[in-house]
Design a protein around this motif. Sequence first.
Motif, PDB file in Angstrom:
ATOM      1  N   UNK A 114     -38.413  21.413  63.425  1.00 56.82           N
ATOM      2  CA  UNK A 114     -39.632  21.777  62.254  1.00 56.82           C
ATOM      3  C   UNK A 114     -39.040  21.062  60.972  1.00 56.82           C
ATOM      4  N   UNK A 115     -37.867  21.444  60.880  1.00 57.04           N
ATOM      5  CA  UNK A 115     -37.049  20.793  59.356  1.00 57.04           C
ATOM      6  C   UNK A 115     -37.245  19.118  59.474  1.00 57.04           C
ATOM      7  N   UNK A 116     -36.938  18.631  60.496  1.00 53.56           N
ATOM      8  CA  UNK A 116     -37.129  17.026  60.641  1.00 53.56           C
ATOM      9  C   UNK A 116     -38.395  16.601  60.275  1.00 53.56           C
ATOM     10  N   UNK A 117     -39.351  17.547  60.956  1.00 50.59           N
ATOM     11  CA  UNK A 117     -40.866  16.864  60.756  1.00 50.59           C
ATOM     12  C   UNK A 117     -41.047  16.990  59.322  1.00 50.59           C
ATOM     13  N   UNK A 118     -40.719  18.246  58.812  1.00 51.33           N
ATOM     14  CA  UNK A 118     -41.249  18.449  57.477  1.00 51.33           C
ATOM     15  C   UNK A 118     -40.784  17.650  56.459  1.00 51.33           C
ATOM     16  N   UNK A 134     -35.791  11.102  50.564  1.00 45.09           N
ATOM     17  CA  UNK A 134     -35.712   9.971  51.616  1.00 45.09           C
ATOM     18  C   UNK A 134     -34.451  10.152  52.585  1.00 45.09           C
ATOM     19  N   UNK A 135     -33.197  10.106  51.685  1.00 48.05           N
ATOM     20  CA  UNK A 135     -32.031  10.111  52.562  1.00 48.05           C
ATOM     21  C   UNK A 135     -31.726  11.490  53.185  1.00 48.05           C
ATOM     22  N   UNK A 193     -30.500  13.405  61.452  1.00 51.06           N
ATOM     23  CA  UNK A 193     -28.928  13.138  61.981  1.00 51.06           C
ATOM     24  C   UNK A 193     -28.450  14.335  62.324  1.00 51.06           C
ATOM     25  N   UNK A 194     -28.623  15.379  61.687  1.00 49.04           N
ATOM     26  CA  UNK A 194     -27.972  16.841  61.793  1.00 49.04           C
ATOM     27  C   UNK A 194     -28.832  17.256  63.064  1.00 49.04           C
ATOM     28  N   UNK A 195     -30.105  17.214  63.500  1.00 48.10           N
ATOM     29  CA  UNK A 195     -30.677  17.492  64.667  1.00 48.10           C
ATOM     30  C   UNK A 195     -29.985  16.730  65.829  1.00 48.10           C
ATOM     31  N   UNK A 196     -29.818  15.526  65.790  1.00 46.36           N
ATOM     32  CA  UNK A 196     -29.083  14.947  66.641  1.00 46.36           C
ATOM     33  C   UNK A 196     -27.743  15.425  67.140  1.00 46.36           C
ATOM     34  N   UNK A 197     -26.839  15.610  65.927  1.00 45.67           N
ATOM     35  CA  UNK A 197     -25.511  16.133  66.075  1.00 45.67           C
ATOM     36  C   UNK A 197     -25.653  17.485  67.053  1.00 45.67           C
ATOM     37  N   UNK A 198     -26.679  18.431  66.547  1.00 47.59           N
ATOM     38  CA  UNK A 198     -26.922  19.840  67.405  1.00 47.59           C
ATOM     39  C   UNK A 198     -26.986  19.632  68.745  1.00 47.59           C
ATOM     40  N   UNK A 199     -27.900  18.626  68.989  1.00 46.83           N
ATOM     41  CA  UNK A 199     -28.062  18.041  70.364  1.00 46.83           C
ATOM     42  C   UNK A 199     -26.714  17.663  71.054  1.00 46.83           C
ATOM     43  N   UNK A 220     -21.096  20.849  57.547  1.00 49.26           N
ATOM     44  CA  UNK A 220     -21.423  21.969  56.752  1.00 49.26           C
ATOM     45  C   UNK A 220     -21.409  21.306  55.411  1.00 49.26           C
ATOM     46  N   UNK A 221     -20.339  20.549  55.007  1.00 46.54           N
ATOM     47  CA  UNK A 221     -20.305  19.950  53.845  1.00 46.54           C
ATOM     48  C   UNK A 221     -21.685  19.190  53.384  1.00 46.54           C
ATOM     49  N   UNK A 222     -22.087  18.420  54.210  1.00 45.82           N
ATOM     50  CA  UNK A 222     -23.415  17.737  54.155  1.00 45.82           C
ATOM     51  C   UNK A 222     -24.408  18.506  54.081  1.00 45.82           C
ATOM     52  N   UNK A 223     -24.701  19.673  54.633  1.00 46.42           N
ATOM     53  CA  UNK A 223     -25.657  20.810  54.473  1.00 46.42           C
ATOM     54  C   UNK A 223     -25.654  21.360  53.177  1.00 46.42           C
TER      55      UNK A 223
END
Length: 171
Positions: free
Chosen positions: A27-31, A49-50, A57-63, A144-147
């Motif tokens: 949902x977050x990636x889509x939004x 945008x960035x 990228x974080x979603x991919x890392x979670x996967x 975590x730092x990126x978040x």
Amino acid sequence: MPPRPRVARQGQLLGIYLNDHLGGATAGTERATRLARAAGESALGRAIGPVAAEIAQDRAALLDIMGDLGVPVRRYKVCAGWAGEKLGRLKPNGHLLRPSPLGIMLDLEALRLGVEGKAAGWQLLRRLSAADERLDPARLDTLLERALRQQERIEQWRVRQAEEALATPVG
């Protein structure tokens, strides 16, 4: 020897937890992607945008982490996250044919809350990494730092948008 019931249950609960986060990440990636696209080349678009790219990228890392842990992806949770984001667009925002400043503010608010939840997830996994060698502490520290940086940037723009949208008197 079969796994002890408590250990198996804990692994099952972690799988549910991570799949819930995956639904939220979807949902977050889509939004974030939609907001960045809608903002285009504006100052907001250049700032978000960035962040939207990092959220993807974080979603991919979670996967990847789920794969490392042997947690299967529950497609229905991914679909629920995707559909929930689409349904969230249907709420009235005071404008019929063009984007509302209120809608942009609420998108930023939802993103900020989502990133806060993501940070909590990374923190939890970081704690679990002390007992689970499949989890890379350095990678989780970086995520975590990126978040936390994402939270700061989104919050700056959420406040700006709120001031723009809500500072004028109602009348």
